[in-house]
Design an enzyme around this catalytic site. Sequence first.
Site, PDB file in Angstrom:
ATOM      1  N   HIS A 170       0.867  -1.176   0.000  1.00  0.00           N
ATOM      2  CA  HIS A 170       0.000   0.000   0.000  1.00  0.00           C
ATOM      3  C   HIS A 170       0.908   1.231   0.000  1.00  0.00           C
ATOM      4  O   HIS A 170       1.552   1.539   1.003  1.00  0.00           O
ATOM      5  CB  HIS A 170      -0.913  -0.006   1.226  1.00  0.00           C
ATOM      6  CG  HIS A 170      -1.822  -1.189   1.285  1.00  0.00           C
ATOM      7  ND1 HIS A 170      -2.221  -1.771   2.471  1.00  0.00           N
ATOM      8  CD2 HIS A 170      -2.415  -1.906   0.290  1.00  0.00           C
ATOM      9  CE1 HIS A 170      -3.021  -2.790   2.213  1.00  0.00           C
ATOM     10  NE2 HIS A 170      -3.151  -2.898   0.891  1.00  0.00           N
ATOM     11  N   GLU A 173       1.431   3.987   2.743  1.00  0.00           N
ATOM     12  CA  GLU A 173       1.941   3.583   4.052  1.00  0.00           C
ATOM     13  C   GLU A 173       3.464   3.722   4.043  1.00  0.00           C
ATOM     14  O   GLU A 173       4.221   2.750   4.099  1.00  0.00           O
ATOM     15  CB  GLU A 173       1.470   2.167   4.366  1.00  0.00           C
ATOM     16  CG  GLU A 173      -0.058   2.097   4.472  1.00  0.00           C
ATOM     17  CD  GLU A 173      -0.621   0.686   4.472  1.00  0.00           C
ATOM     18  OE1 GLU A 173       0.164  -0.281   4.565  1.00  0.00           O
ATOM     19  OE2 GLU A 173      -1.852   0.542   4.372  1.00  0.00           O
ATOM     20  N   HIS A 263       3.513  -2.708   6.968  1.00  0.00           N
ATOM     21  CA  HIS A 263       2.374  -1.851   6.627  1.00  0.00           C
ATOM     22  C   HIS A 263       2.226  -0.701   7.627  1.00  0.00           C
ATOM     23  O   HIS A 263       2.949  -0.625   8.624  1.00  0.00           O
ATOM     24  CB  HIS A 263       1.081  -2.677   6.634  1.00  0.00           C
ATOM     25  CG  HIS A 263       0.909  -3.561   5.453  1.00  0.00           C
ATOM     26  ND1 HIS A 263       0.131  -3.212   4.365  1.00  0.00           N
ATOM     27  CD2 HIS A 263       1.425  -4.780   5.179  1.00  0.00           C
ATOM     28  CE1 HIS A 263       0.172  -4.196   3.471  1.00  0.00           C
ATOM     29  NE2 HIS A 263       0.948  -5.164   3.946  1.00  0.00           N
ATOM     30  N   GLU A 339       2.223  -3.904  11.463  1.00  0.00           N
ATOM     31  CA  GLU A 339       1.524  -2.637  11.277  1.00  0.00           C
ATOM     32  C   GLU A 339       2.085  -1.563  12.200  1.00  0.00           C
ATOM     33  O   GLU A 339       2.312  -1.799  13.385  1.00  0.00           O
ATOM     34  CB  GLU A 339       0.023  -2.806  11.565  1.00  0.00           C
ATOM     35  CG  GLU A 339      -0.692  -3.809  10.679  1.00  0.00           C
ATOM     36  CD  GLU A 339      -1.129  -3.228   9.345  1.00  0.00           C
ATOM     37  OE1 GLU A 339      -0.892  -2.020   9.118  1.00  0.00           O
ATOM     38  OE2 GLU A 339      -1.729  -3.980   8.543  1.00  0.00           O
TER      39      GLU A 339
END
Length: 383
Positions: A170, A173, A263, A339
């Site tokens: 992504h 990010e 991420h 994350e």
Amino acid sequence: MTSRLKISSFFDGGNIEVIDATEPDNIRVNIPKDTNSDFFQWFYFRLQGGMGEQCIIRFENAADAAFAEGWDGYQAVASYDREHWFRVPTEYVDGVLVVTHTPEQDSVYYAYFAPYSYERHLDMLAWSASNEDCVTHHIGETAEGRDITMLEISKTQGLAKNIWIIARQHPGETMAEWFMEGLLERLFDESHPVARALLEQCRFYIVPNMNPDGGVHGNLRVNSKGVNLNREWKRATQERSPEVLAVQKKMSETGVDLFLDIHGDETLPVNFVDGCEGVPNFDQRMAEMEAIFEEIFTAVSPDFQNEIGYEKVRYGEETLTVASKWVGNTYRCLSLTLEMPFKDNQNLPDEVVGWSPERSKILGADVLYPIYHVVNSEHMKGD
């Protein structure tokens, strides 16, 4: 009367639509959609002419963003030199994101998170390739023809554990590539015992940027085809997701003993990992390696925690389309999505910078500790 204010975003990663920039205290903007997609949330632009005046910037379509719930508690970042990024007062009121800031210089940049430019990405590849333990591999091209580059890093030519780490599926990010920069700096530190030991035992395969097209376009979530790469791992095609296909092909050649997919999360204000519980091949060995990873990471880094995260079975029928789930299920290995927050780490907040490039880099360097412990656990030594 011509406004003295100027907003621009025609640069690498730039993304904004100006509705009205006549008065500094009523600047109205929208966040454009990602390329060929309805996703949007990433913004990055330059404001000129507002020095010394209170500038109020209203993002009028914020309520329709991909993760509108992420605006609560969020603070935008700003920079004068595009090196040091700091947080500026931001509120989410009645579906509008409102940034209030009095610039100290005539030119200031605002962004969703500190950008990681394509040029910096190329610089990273160049200084990595200059290290004697690193070989760069061209493993494919994006839909728009940009290189998909993999770094192979090891001190051994013999048998070794195969450690795969990828980032920025992504593109918005960007903390993920800052993380990679810190990890690579630590791996190349000849004086660091954990880095040296790992390079004697392992072969690292690192893809620092899975989605360079999306990054250049200023997308939050998708590549230039409008495709979310992290839902393509069960059905990747050359037409839709050549980035995923290239990595899968290389993985089939090398095998995978440990996989991390890096991420950023729009909503949760913590650092955490999401594992493979729920995939068909998940077993006790995989569960125990996940536990070791989380225990060691929590012990060595106050910026990491394992109490807040995603629900264990989160994706339903989409489960095996997600990178870490597909890899873990296919190779029966430790496979995690890591994350980081767009906001701040609520357990160790920094009011000035929030979660930042510097902190992302440190977390990237520190991830070598849990990797080392998993590699040297009985669960992997017995392979």
